[in-house]
Design an enzyme around this catalytic site. Structure first.
Site, PDB file in Angstrom:
ATOM      1  N   LYS A   8       0.831  -1.254  -0.044  1.00 59.91           N
ATOM      2  CA  LYS A   8      -0.057  -0.071   0.016  1.00 59.91           C
ATOM      3  C   LYS A   8       0.969   1.185  -0.135  1.00 59.91           C
ATOM      4  CE  LYS A   8      -3.634   2.294   2.569  1.00 59.91           C
ATOM      5  NZ  LYS A   8      -2.998   3.699   2.660  1.00 59.91           N
ATOM      6  N   ASN A 189       6.826   5.790  -1.435  1.00 66.06           N
ATOM      7  CA  ASN A 189       8.160   5.055  -1.776  1.00 66.06           C
ATOM      8  C   ASN A 189       8.524   4.874  -0.611  1.00 66.06           C
ATOM      9  OD1 ASN A 189       7.600   5.614  -4.516  1.00 66.06           O
ATOM     10  ND2 ASN A 189       8.131   7.904  -4.444  1.00 66.06           N
ATOM     11  N   ARG A 190       7.897   4.764   0.618  1.00 63.72           N
ATOM     12  CA  ARG A 190       8.475   4.087   1.774  1.00 63.72           C
ATOM     13  C   ARG A 190       9.660   5.263   2.307  1.00 63.72           C
ATOM     14  NH1 ARG A 190       4.731   1.702   1.095  1.00 63.72           N
ATOM     15  NH2 ARG A 190       4.199  -0.760   1.426  1.00 63.72           N
ATOM     16  N   LEU A 191       9.391   6.420   1.909  1.00 67.35           N
ATOM     17  CA  LEU A 191      10.285   7.520   2.484  1.00 67.35           C
ATOM     18  C   LEU A 191       9.545   8.246   3.488  1.00 67.35           C
ATOM     19  CD1 LEU A 191      11.890   8.745  -0.932  1.00 67.35           C
ATOM     20  CD2 LEU A 191      12.842   7.301   1.076  1.00 67.35           C
TER      21      LEU A 191
END
Length: 211
Positions: A8, A189-191
């Site tokens: 997600k 982007n998991r940042l």
């Protein structure tokens, strides 16, 4: 079952230093109220981590019932597994997993029992059934079946059929006194945005952490 593709993207919001309150309790209060407004289920549920004497960490969900400048309070049986672990190592961490807002808050610090007067004040605010439950459950102990609880419930209803139910000696609150808070906001982007508050004397130092 292949679950590696479950994914997600977090796109709801971001968190920057200029958005943060200087006081982490004020920041927590803001996020908690936003979670309530968003009708997050069990908004006061928090995952409580303690450590057994053999070094094995333990985690379970408890309910936050009070938070203020003194700390974060939850209630339990003083003979439970978590209570034994806190007696040996009075340190804990809690995590508020507000997934619907793509947010988490982690709080860590030493733990102490609250006064019997504070525990009684909260105890008397609970529904009568919950008060009886505190007398019945030898929390974390092995029992032969649910019938044991049902039998004890009948006995306690009879014992306390009239008047105020007293506070059990083995039941009360613990207060976590935070020395650190981490506010986590999911990003694409998991940042993710992560900000850590750490106590520095009478002030709080705020650092951004890599995701």
């Amino acid at each position: 079952m292949d679950i590696g593709a479950i994914r997600k993207e977090y796109t709801q919001s971001g968190l920057s230093r200029k958005d943060l309150k200087r006081d982490p309790l004020a920041q927590f209060s803001l996020w908690f109220e936003q979670a309530r407004t968003a009708e997050i289920k069990e908004v006061n549920a928090m995952c409580l981590a303690t450590v057994r004497p053999d070094g094995m960490p333990q985690v379970r969900t408890v309910l936050l019932k009070i938070f203020d400048q003194q700390g974060f309070v939850f209630f339990t049986n003083y003979r439970s597994a978590k209570a034994n672990e806190l007696a040996d190592n009075p340190q804990a961490s809690v995590l508020f997993p507000w997934y619907d807002l793509e947010r988490q808050v982690r709080i860590s610090g030493p733990v102490e029992k609250i006064s019997k007067q504070e525990s009684f004040k909260y105890f008397t605010s609970r529904p009568r059934g919950s008060q009886l439950g505190a007398w019945i459950s030898e929390q974390s102990q092995v029992i032969s079946g649910r019938s044991v609880l049902q039998t004890m419930l009948r006995q306690m209803k009879e014992k306390f059929k009239a008047g105020t139910i007293p506070l059990p000696d083995a039941w009360g609150g613990y207060r976590i006194k935070p020395v650190s808070y981490e506010f986590w906001q999911g990003r694409a982007n998991r940042l993710h945005d992560r900000f850590l508050y750490q106590q520095d004397g009478d002030e709080w130092r705020i650092d951004r952490l890599a995701p």
